[in-house]
Design a protein around this motif. Structure first.
Motif, PDB file in Angstrom:
ATOM      1  N   MET A   5     -41.573  -4.343  42.771  1.00 20.62           N
ATOM      2  CA  MET A   5     -41.058  -3.072  42.596  1.00 20.62           C
ATOM      3  C   MET A   5     -40.233  -3.163  41.181  1.00 20.62           C
ATOM      4  N   GLU A   6     -39.804  -2.082  40.750  1.00 17.80           N
ATOM      5  CA  GLU A   6     -38.785  -2.061  39.410  1.00 17.80           C
ATOM      6  C   GLU A   6     -37.592  -2.320  40.264  1.00 17.80           C
ATOM      7  N   PRO A   7     -36.647  -2.956  39.510  1.00 17.39           N
ATOM      8  CA  PRO A   7     -35.356  -3.194  39.863  1.00 17.39           C
ATOM      9  C   PRO A   7     -34.403  -1.765  39.950  1.00 17.39           C
ATOM     10  N   GLU A   8     -34.679  -0.919  39.034  1.00 17.28           N
ATOM     11  CA  GLU A   8     -34.138   0.421  39.160  1.00 17.28           C
ATOM     12  C   GLU A   8     -34.572   1.103  40.388  1.00 17.28           C
ATOM     13  N   GLU A   9     -35.885   0.802  40.970  1.00 22.08           N
ATOM     14  CA  GLU A   9     -36.418   1.521  42.056  1.00 22.08           C
ATOM     15  C   GLU A   9     -35.622   1.116  43.434  1.00 22.08           C
ATOM     16  N   LEU A  10     -35.526  -0.339  43.233  1.00 25.63           N
ATOM     17  CA  LEU A  10     -34.965  -1.278  44.539  1.00 25.63           C
ATOM     18  C   LEU A  10     -33.548  -0.701  44.559  1.00 25.63           C
ATOM     19  N   PRO A  24     -40.012   0.293  58.985  1.00 26.65           N
ATOM     20  CA  PRO A  24     -39.473   0.753  57.665  1.00 26.65           C
ATOM     21  C   PRO A  24     -38.136   0.452  57.313  1.00 26.65           C
ATOM     22  N   GLU A  25     -37.421  -0.078  58.441  1.00 27.15           N
ATOM     23  CA  GLU A  25     -35.942  -0.156  58.198  1.00 27.15           C
ATOM     24  C   GLU A  25     -35.605  -1.686  58.010  1.00 27.15           C
ATOM     25  N   VAL A  26     -36.543  -2.641  58.035  1.00 25.87           N
ATOM     26  CA  VAL A  26     -36.388  -4.014  57.901  1.00 25.87           C
ATOM     27  C   VAL A  26     -37.069  -4.667  56.711  1.00 25.87           C
ATOM     28  N   GLY A  27     -36.269  -5.108  55.613  1.00 25.01           N
ATOM     29  CA  GLY A  27     -36.457  -5.728  54.663  1.00 25.01           C
ATOM     30  C   GLY A  27     -35.729  -6.882  54.397  1.00 25.01           C
ATOM     31  N   TRP A  28     -35.936  -7.999  54.910  1.00 21.03           N
ATOM     32  CA  TRP A  28     -34.715  -9.222  54.849  1.00 21.03           C
ATOM     33  C   TRP A  28     -35.444  -9.775  53.701  1.00 21.03           C
ATOM     34  N   ILE A  29     -34.507 -10.093  52.608  1.00 17.28           N
ATOM     35  CA  ILE A  29     -34.902 -10.736  51.354  1.00 17.28           C
ATOM     36  C   ILE A  29     -33.971 -12.001  51.015  1.00 17.28           C
ATOM     37  N   LEU A  30     -34.528 -13.030  50.640  1.00 14.05           N
ATOM     38  CA  LEU A  30     -33.801 -14.081  50.248  1.00 14.05           C
ATOM     39  C   LEU A  30     -33.990 -14.577  48.896  1.00 14.05           C
ATOM     40  N   VAL A  31     -33.118 -14.732  47.994  1.00 14.36           N
ATOM     41  CA  VAL A  31     -33.455 -15.094  46.609  1.00 14.36           C
ATOM     42  C   VAL A  31     -32.698 -16.369  46.362  1.00 14.36           C
ATOM     43  N   GLN A  32     -33.402 -17.299  45.889  1.00 11.63           N
ATOM     44  CA  GLN A  32     -32.850 -18.596  45.289  1.00 11.63           C
ATOM     45  C   GLN A  32     -32.102 -18.591  44.122  1.00 11.63           C
ATOM     46  N   VAL A  33     -31.020 -18.977  43.903  1.00 13.90           N
ATOM     47  CA  VAL A  33     -30.030 -18.909  42.964  1.00 13.90           C
ATOM     48  C   VAL A  33     -30.233 -20.464  42.056  1.00 13.90           C
ATOM     49  N   PRO A  34     -30.772 -19.897  40.654  1.00 13.71           N
ATOM     50  CA  PRO A  34     -31.003 -21.034  39.588  1.00 13.71           C
ATOM     51  C   PRO A  34     -29.789 -22.061  39.648  1.00 13.71           C
ATOM     52  N   THR A  44     -32.683  -8.286  40.772  1.00 15.40           N
ATOM     53  CA  THR A  44     -33.834  -8.648  39.768  1.00 15.40           C
ATOM     54  C   THR A  44     -35.231  -9.533  40.334  1.00 15.40           C
ATOM     55  N   HIS A  45     -34.623 -10.433  41.214  1.00 15.34           N
ATOM     56  CA  HIS A  45     -35.518 -11.421  41.785  1.00 15.34           C
ATOM     57  C   HIS A  45     -36.222 -10.715  43.020  1.00 15.34           C
ATOM     58  N   ALA A  46     -35.255  -9.813  43.876  1.00 13.77           N
ATOM     59  CA  ALA A  46     -35.937  -9.358  45.042  1.00 13.77           C
ATOM     60  C   ALA A  46     -36.986  -8.251  44.566  1.00 13.77           C
ATOM     61  N   ALA A  47     -36.699  -7.409  43.456  1.00 10.95           N
ATOM     62  CA  ALA A  47     -37.630  -6.653  42.993  1.00 10.95           C
ATOM     63  C   ALA A  47     -38.947  -7.182  42.624  1.00 10.95           C
TER      64      ALA A  47
END
Length: 600
Positions: free
Chosen positions: A410-415, A354-364, A402-405
């Protein structure tokens, strides 16, 4: 190769035991995945090796998606080591059993989870292995269709995992390897640590046995002397003699600084038969030897002709249970003129961790992160001021959350309540390659140091570890068959370039097309049919030369040793199920649940 009888101690200096250092068969400059695997192949082929690394322990925090071929390669290393040296002279684990690389990485009788390589190797934890399997492969297409939001979800079955390593299944075509699905996920640092311990154990046993020429020598806080005219010393025939120095690393005014450790002596490595530089995206050592990369241009078939292949991303590492999952999403973003851009997000986890959440988000491409333009600070704000930078950081964070959520459902507020151990960090990926992987008569450049393509399917790790290192194995096989060093190194250099060019070719569509490169032709056709968007459709892109960013660089791996942690909770619950409805079509949240996410 070394006679494995007790030999005499051969010290080359008064203060340091330098047995086996002078004139090695193989010298690795940089001990990432490419060069450590190259060292393993070299030792397995009976060669004497030296490894040089200035960063000490592996600390790279990213997660890799690994093709099946690497597991089979590890099995072949295990087999070659036992065949050549016998059980007495191969490394052992903490319980005295043979240290088999393939078994420690994955075995059907052990499990994955929150584990370190050291725990597996020492047998502190005998029930677990280092790698994780991928049980969920998901692609979310949230692009607009006919001007309206539309969602298509594609799930593919996990790749059957091999029960035992089978060297006959190692593929030699890098395009085929990269265009296929991943089987395993692993923390880069733990895989690197597993290889490091194996090599260290060989060095320890050989030194303890009193061998005059140990098979492995490691220098883990050292570098090639950077002084012009020293460090790399050319011989009259074009081969390089190499000298290294011990370095002291300091965090000096917010940046890492390295200098020669006071009171230490220069170490003369001599002239290796073969040395390989694999030091990451940029290598000052390779540059000193005249090596340069050039940008790769891609024709996106959008009427503009070839342009530099570039994409900008935000990277973050969150403590959320993504699990054994590879989830990718593509969505539509619109600029102020209504032009549509496609952006990608990826979520990578680790089986039962549960400690591994590697997230990549492309920027417009049109995004600037300019706090003045966004009204966060007054128009006359100094761009070098803390106020301006704070606004810039807030915009980065909001874009990432915003994009990771969205990709996590998930909701951004939760993330935003989840602990983030790294990032978000802005970096730019630009496809680049060198002209020739041979940089000296006895030297090669490999891994990302030679070239890099798109990384969303861990192409660099797989290209270097599976492809480039196989060229080093082939070098020693050629030499054993009587091929000259000159012919063997020419073949190895050509092979490294061929592998990298295959990576660039396979990954080029990631910059403008929709479907993931490693989904295969049939799955890409299905996605196109389900979404109603043609396969040949291209995204709107902005030429790299016209983008506005404050600082675009490759991901700085030194950051993993000086983390800035955003405190929060650990999410151990499974991710929410994927909603079949596009986010823009869902019922709006109450006003108190849609407040703007701010920097915590």
């Amino acid at each position: 190769m070394t006679d494995f009888n007790h030999g005499s101690h051969a010290r080359l200096g008064d203060d340091e035991d330098l047995r086996g250092v002078l004139n090695p068969d193989f010298l690795a400059l940089g001990l990432g995945g490419t060069n450590m695997m190259a060292m393993l192949w070299s030792v397995a082929m009976g060669q004497r090796t030296v490894g040089v690394e200035m960063r000490g322990e592996p600390s790279l925090g990213v997660h890799w998606n690994i093709r099946e071929d690497m597991f089979h390669q590890l099995g072949l290393v295990d087999q070659l080591m036992l065949d050549r040296y016998g059980e007495e002279w191969v490394p052992k684990r903490g319980d005295g059993s043979i240290f088999k690389l393939a078994d420690c990485f994955y075995h059907p009788d052990t499990i994955a989870g929150q584990i370190s390589a050291d725990e597996v190797i020492t047998c502190f934890e005998t029930r677990m292995h280092v790698g994780g399997t991928i049980d969920h492969i998901e692609f979310i297409d949230d692009r607009y269709r006919d001007g309206k939001p539309s969602r298509t979800i594609t799930r593919t079955p996990p790749v059957p995992r091999p029960a035992v390593p089978d060297p006959s299944k190692i593929r030699t075509d890098m395009a085929e390897v990269l265009d296929g699905p991943s089987t395993f996920q692993t923390a880069a640092s733990e895989l690197l640590r597993m290889w490091r311990r194996y090599l260290e154990k060989i060095e320890e046993m050989d030194l303890a046995a009193g061998l005059a020429e140990p098979r492995v020598r490691m220098f883990l806080k050292h570098r090639v002397i950077p002084t012009e005219g020293d460090g790399f010393i050319p011989d009259r025939d074009g081969r390089m003699r190499i000298r290294i120095e011990s370095v002291q690393e300091m965090d000096y005014r917010g940046r890492f600084v390295r200098m020669r450790a006071p009171g230490t002596d220069i170490i003369d490595i001599g002239m290796p038969e073969l040395f390989v530089i694999a030091e990451g995206f940029f290598s000052s050592d390779a540059e000193r030897l005249g090596f340069h990369q050039h940008d790769v241009e891609v024709d996106h078939q959008d009427g503009r002709g070839p342009v530099v292949a570039q994409a900008d991303y935000l990277a973050g590492f969150c403590e959320v249970l993504v699990d054994g999952r590879l989830r990718r999403r593509i969505s539509s973003e619109f600029d102020k003129d209504g032009n549509e851009y496609w952006v990608r997000q990826i979520a990578v986890g680790h089986e039962d961790d549960p400690e591994v959440g590697w997230i990549l988000v492309q920027v417009p491409d049109f995004e600037t992160f300019d706090p003045i333009a966004e009204g966060l600070v007054p128009p006359d704000t100094d761009r070098t001021s803390p106020e301006y930078f704070a606004g810039y950081q807030q915009l980065l964070y909001q874009c990432f959350i915003t994009h990771a959520a969205a990709v996590l459902e998930m909701e951004p507020e939760e993330l935003a309540k989840i602990q983030m151990d790294y990032g978000p960090k802005l970096f730019s990926l630009i496809e680049r390659i060198g002209d020739d992987a041979r940089i000296a008569r006895n030297g090669l450049i490999a891994g990302d140091s030679f070239g890099n393509g798109h990384f969303l399917t861990s192409g660099g790790a797989n290209c270097g570890i599976i492809g480039h290192t196989a060229r080093i194995l082939r070098y020693w096989q050629d030499r054993a068959a009587g091929v000259s060093a000159e012919q063997a190194i020419q073949r190895a250099a050509a092979g490294i370039k061929e592998d990298t060019e295959a990576w660039l070719h396979v990954s080029a569509p990631e910059f403008s097309q929709a479907a993931p490169i490693n989904f295969g032709a049939e799955r890409i056709r299905q996605i196109s049919e389900q979404s109603g968007i043609k396969q040949e459709a291209r995204a709107t892109t902005v030429d790299a030369s016209r983008r506005f960013r404050h600082k675009l660089v490759t991901l700085d791996y030194s950051d993993w040793r000086r983390l800035f942690i955003r405190g929060g909770r650990l999410r151990t619950e499974p991710l929410p199920p994927l909603d079949p409805e596009h986010p823009a079509l869902r019922a709006p949240k109450p006003a108190h649940e849609t407040s703007r996410v701010t920097v915590g």
